[in-house]
Design an enzyme around this catalytic site. Structure first.
Site, PDB file in Angstrom:
ATOM      1  N   ILE A  42       0.853  -1.197   0.000  1.00  0.00           N
ATOM      2  CA  ILE A  42       0.000   0.000   0.000  1.00  0.00           C
ATOM      3  C   ILE A  42       0.888   1.246   0.000  1.00  0.00           C
ATOM      4  CG2 ILE A  42      -1.968   1.149   1.069  1.00  0.00           C
ATOM      5  CD1 ILE A  42      -2.740  -1.400   2.418  1.00  0.00           C
ATOM      6  N   PRO A  43       1.496   1.580  -1.129  1.00  0.00           N
ATOM      7  CA  PRO A  43       2.280   2.817  -1.205  1.00  0.00           C
ATOM      8  C   PRO A  43       1.358   4.028  -1.055  1.00  0.00           C
ATOM      9  CG  PRO A  43       2.021   1.823  -3.384  1.00  0.00           C
ATOM     10  CD  PRO A  43       1.487   0.836  -2.393  1.00  0.00           C
ATOM     11  N   HIS A  44       1.806   5.021  -0.299  1.00  0.00           N
ATOM     12  CA  HIS A  44       0.916   6.134   0.011  1.00  0.00           C
ATOM     13  C   HIS A  44       1.705   7.402   0.309  1.00  0.00           C
ATOM     14  CE1 HIS A  44       1.962   3.891   3.660  1.00  0.00           C
ATOM     15  NE2 HIS A  44       1.988   5.066   4.278  1.00  0.00           N
ATOM     16  N   VAL A  45       1.133   8.541  -0.061  1.00  0.00           N
ATOM     17  CA  VAL A  45       1.741   9.846   0.210  1.00  0.00           C
ATOM     18  C   VAL A  45       0.649  10.872   0.481  1.00  0.00           C
ATOM     19  CG1 VAL A  45       3.858   9.531  -1.139  1.00  0.00           C
ATOM     20  CG2 VAL A  45       1.797  10.377  -2.268  1.00  0.00           C
TER      21      VAL A  45
END
Length: 216
Positions: free
Chosen positions: A131-134
Site C-alpha cells: 500500500i504505497p501512500h503519500v
C-alpha cells in the site's frame, strides 16, 4: 514502558496503533520524536503529554472501524494489470496511472514522492499486498489506483517475504491526515480476506476488479 526513551515498537504498543502509523506520524512531525542516527526515538514524558492533550481534545487514535466509500476514490480507469517484475517499474506505472486523476496536480512530484517514500520503508504489509501512500500539497483530494500484478514482485521486501501481487496506491491532500489513516486502515483490514485477494487476481477486466472492491 519503564525506560525514558522509547522505540517505535514501544510507542505503537502504548498507543495501540501500528508501527507504520507511528512512523508516518514521526515523519510528518505530528508526534514528539527525534532521530538518533537513522532511528526514531521518543521521550516517554513527551508521549504521555501528547496523549493527554489528544484525549482532552477528543481526538481519536484509531480509525480502523471507519467505512471508506471506495467508489468515491477509485474508478475502473485507475485499475491496472501490471506486467512488471520490479518494484520500481510497477510503482512508476501505477503512479503514472494515478496522475491521470483530476485530483493530482503535479504528476512528477507524485512519482518522485512515491519512490522516495518506498526507499524510506517498504509499504509491503504481507499477504502479497503493498500500500504505497503519500500526502502532498499538490493533491486536492484523496484518490487511489490499484495494480493487479500478473507476475509476483519479489523485491518489495515484505515483512513476511511474500512477493507482492496487489498494489493499492493512495494519494491524499496534505491536510487529510485523518481520512488518509482511515483509508490505509480500511484496505489493510479488508484485504486480509483471502477470497477477495484471490478474486481480484483472477479478475479479467478492470470493471470486474472494480465491482469486487466497491461491493459492500
Amino acid at each position: 514502558m519503564e525506560d525514558d526513551i522509547l522505540t517505535i515498537e514501544e510507542v505503537a504498543k502504548y498507543l495501540r496503533v501500528s508501527e507504520r502509523t507511528v512512523y508516518d506520524w514521526a515523519q510528518k512531525g505530528e508526534i514528539p520524536s527525534g532521530k538518533i542516527g537513522t532511528v526514531w526515538r521518543f521521550k516517554k514524558t513527551e508521549i504521555e503529554n501528547w496523549v493527554n492533550e489528544r484525549l482532552s481534545s477528543g481526538a481519536r487514535f484509531s480509525t480502523a472501524n471507519t467505512t471508506v466509500q471506495v467508489k468515491n476514490i477509485l474508478s475502473p480507469e485507475r485499475i491496472v494489470f501490471v506486467e512488471h517484475v520490479t518494484k520500481h517499474d510497477a510503482l512508476v506505472e501505477l503512479a503514472d496511472n494515478l496522475s491521470t486523476a483530476p485530483q493530482i496536480k503535479n504528476s512528477q512530484e507524485l512519482v518522485s514522492e512515491i519512490l522516495k517514500r518506498e526507499e524510506l520503508m517498504s509499504t509491503a504489509i504481507g499477504r502479497g499486498i503493498a500500500i504505497p501512500h503519500v500526502r502532498l500539497s499538490s493533491v486536492t483530494d484523496l484518490v487511489m489506483s490499484v495494480g493487479l500484478c500478473r507476475k509476483p514482485i519479489a523485491d518489495f521486501q515484505a515483512i513476511d517475504d511474500t512477493p507482492v501481487r496487489l498494489i493499492i496506491m493512495i494519494a491524499a491532500a496534505y491536510n487529510q491526515h485523518s481520512y488518509y489513516l482511515q483509508t490505509l486502515s480500511f484496505f489493510s483490514a479488508r484485504l486480509k480476506n483471502q477470497l477477495l485477494r484471490d478474486s481480484l487476481l483472477a479478475a479479467t477486466s478492470p470493471e470486474d476488479a472494480y465491482a469486487l472492491l466497491t461491493k459492500d
